[in-house]
Write an enzyme that holds these catalytic residues in place. Structure first.
Site, PDB file in Angstrom:
ATOM      1  CE  LYS A  58      -3.149   2.668   2.927  1.00 25.66           C
ATOM      2  NZ  LYS A  58      -3.890   2.698   4.189  1.00 25.66           N
ATOM      3  N   GLY A 114     -10.675   7.625   7.347  1.00 30.90           N
ATOM      4  CA  GLY A 114     -11.725   8.553   7.711  1.00 30.90           C
ATOM      5  C   GLY A 114     -13.055   7.924   8.065  1.00 30.90           C
TER       6      GLY A 114
END
Lengths: 255, 255, 255, 255
Positions: B95, B183
């Site tokens: 990632k 988030g």
């Protein structure tokens, strides 16, 4: 300890209530099974429908029936429908719906309080459907309601939790189960209602208007369970601004 | 037919990715198990931490590791961390996180594209973390990314799906898995992302800041599954205005 | 043709009503002037305050007084306060506020309807403050109200247009001026209420909690006027998805 | 002290920029006048249109022209259009628009940075139109931009402040004027952008799609001014929960 929903004298492990007003009778059993629903609402008219078809034949015996008083335009009509429901064998749970206009179908809180008072005194387990108004909800507590069923949005709209702040007031201030009813359009919205601390959610149109009705019933059940689990697990704080690194950020390459 | 998530050459039945950056090592195994996660992210620093404790000891062998490049401030640093991750046995999933500032921790899309291009060429399965920008996502497709990981809100903020409209553009226009990352603060928000058609959701802070961390991991997993199920079932229409009766409304008492 | 707001027999060119409950008496005149307000609410208590200071001395004669019944916990108390207000020279405009609890201060719609009926019969111009409930609003029409004043959010919260969808129902279905009252926290929210077709907006806390109170009063007035102008001009369509080029996009360089 | 907007070496008293891409030429002068605009954008194509009609004839001399590079698909094309604009007498203000796709028309931040760098070095006053990305905005500062123009929503959509949180980051962290551009659909949304601390707002489609175009331009101008005034006045606090009485509530009847 089991986390159960108590309404009147009954206890339930499912917190997802299913409305049946928009399915064909044939679909009803499949959807109830997919939702693993323990409480199912239906219009009394569908119980009494002419001919051989009666919705009750399609609902398993283990399910608690919650007939509604849809069609009632005032307290007296709601009371009359409730009594009829009991007389034809629907039991003593009753969802009070009093609706005066045919455009927005908003419940009449005032007449609903009156009907609740009469029916609670007669021994019904009364679940009134209301606009989420704290004063009306307090009146319903005084009137002997077994739960309150505030709407999230206009019935059948699938618009979601428009009344969120006002449902929150009920959750925090009313010492009865709060069952969010009407307007929920997506499993995520049902989940959000449960995360807020609602005791249960009812859906009908959101399931009935899905492409795959039974699968959507199942999705709602999972989302309600997820929301309940999250509520009990205690949601994390939300930052007002800024961010908060999830991973150690600095110095890595300097090690 | 099974509904699986394909990333690179691997196939997964879980669509909930778990970040581990905020748990103690001891909690890690329990949370992975509660989430039934098949892909787990971790900072390389935690793999390399001094002494006997290494996060890898706490992650089951069946889980696919997704080391991130946190700490990288540009493409070159990200590339270097990715290679180190592979060298220490984390496999070839990576990632990419490139972050220049320490206040909002917003990913640098441009440097991320550069790192993706280099690492994809080297045979990595590259999952870049980005601000949801359609042009950057297209560049990542061209660069050989295996998925895109747009942020929902500033990392660690638990603010939810702030970038909803822009993630929707990626879902509709990018022919790679779209994994919503950063988030997401509540299971209902993860569920909503899946209902929109996202392929998977990653959470870390939302789980780590819950009171009961393992239970919250489980709630997220259920909500992601519910959202996926709802997406596949086809959500019902939302009314712009008005309402739509769930039950037959009129004439009942006249019958 | 002038665009005026008619309430009872009076006509106003300003659509911004100012509450005065949170200013010092000395500030009152300045703020009224900055807002160029033509209707000003005040608690009767402040009219009757002991000693020489009386809020009426600080309000220009050209302004229409709208005393409220704050402190009333039921219809009877509201009626009594209204009569007192008239007796001490506040005129016959009355804003009915009936509030039973001290935490959320939500108006009691039911008692408000009762007080409205009594006072309208006595010749008052009655402006009831309510939770935006279509049925209650219809009852108020029948009771002789001169306008309805639905809340946007809990009083004093500055949370904005939380009840937007339900105020919209009143605007479309109630043949009386709809004055949005309580909870509006920013001029942009007042503007949005007017764009929806509200007839006027009242603010108090939002002005009183600003750093520069008089400037904020002026900002509200401008925003209300802008929203009214936009409503009359007819808002443009909102796209559900996609975009629409503002400028000619293609072929330029090929010309 | 006057509150002015400085861009490059120029100073403006109006904070509402008007786009002209969707009006007929005949309407242009009227709308500019109604908006009392001091900066007006236009596509260079409309300056160069064949025949006698040239948009410049319809724009008062006192207005600063802000030609845009619409039609450019990369930095080189944008640079070329900018130079042409200057050559045909549009001055040295230039709004950079680089758009690669024709569906969502999202700006290419990366190419925009490149074009900004080149044009700023040539002495242009460069106003780049971007997706609100903090890293890209920082690159634009370094590249010599005179302002940044983040989009609120897809261009022409009238969807409003979808990117609010990300524009807020720019306002707080970028030491250049922040002009909110694209997607604003209502005066209330322009007002809200200004309340957040944006330096100016541009609208085009929202005005052009109104029923009464000139009146809507005027409404926008008022709303922008109201929002600026509110920002300078300092907005009041928003309660997280509960309420706060505007008027003295208790004891009145006991006096």
């Amino acid at each position: 300890m089991k986390d159960t929903l108590k309404i009147g004298t009954k206890e339930f492990t499912s917190r997802f209530l299913l409305g049946t007003g928009k399915f064909s009778l044939e679909k009803t059993a499949e959807v109830i099974s997919a939702a693993d629903a323990q409480i199912v609402t239906m219009a009394l008219r569908r119980v009494k429908e002419a001919g051989s078809s009666n919705i009750l034949e399609y609902i398993p015996d283990t399910v608690t029936l919650l007939p509604n008083t849809s069609g009632a335009r005032n307290a007296q009509e709601a009371v009359r429908i409730a009594r009829l429901a009991k007389a034809v064998g629907c039991g003593d749970f009753i969802k009070i719906e009093v609706i005066r206009d045919t455009k927005y179908l908003m419940p009449d809180n005032n007449e609903t309080v009156k009907a609740t008072e009469i029916l609670a005194r007669e021994g019904f387990t009364v679940l009134p459907y209301i606009s989420p108004d704290l004063n009306a909800a307090r009146d319903l507590v005084d009137a002997g309601a077994a739960a309150v069923m505030p709407l999230a949005a206009p019935i059948g709209s699938n618009k979601g939790l428009l009344t969120k702040d006002f449902i929150q007031m009920l959750i925090e201030n009313i010492d009865l189960p709060v069952i969010v009813d009407a307007g929920i359009g997506k499993p995520s919205e049902a989940c959000a209602a449960m995360e807020m601390g609602a005791d249960a959610v009812l859906a009908n149109t959101a399931v009935a208007t899905a492409n795959d009705v039974a699968a959507m019933a199942g999705a709602f059940r999972m989302a309600v369970d997820a929301g309940r689990k999250a509520y009990l697990a205690g949601l994390g704080r939300v930052l007002n601004q800024g961010s908060d690194a999830s991973s150690p950020l600095t110095g890595f390459l300097e090690d």
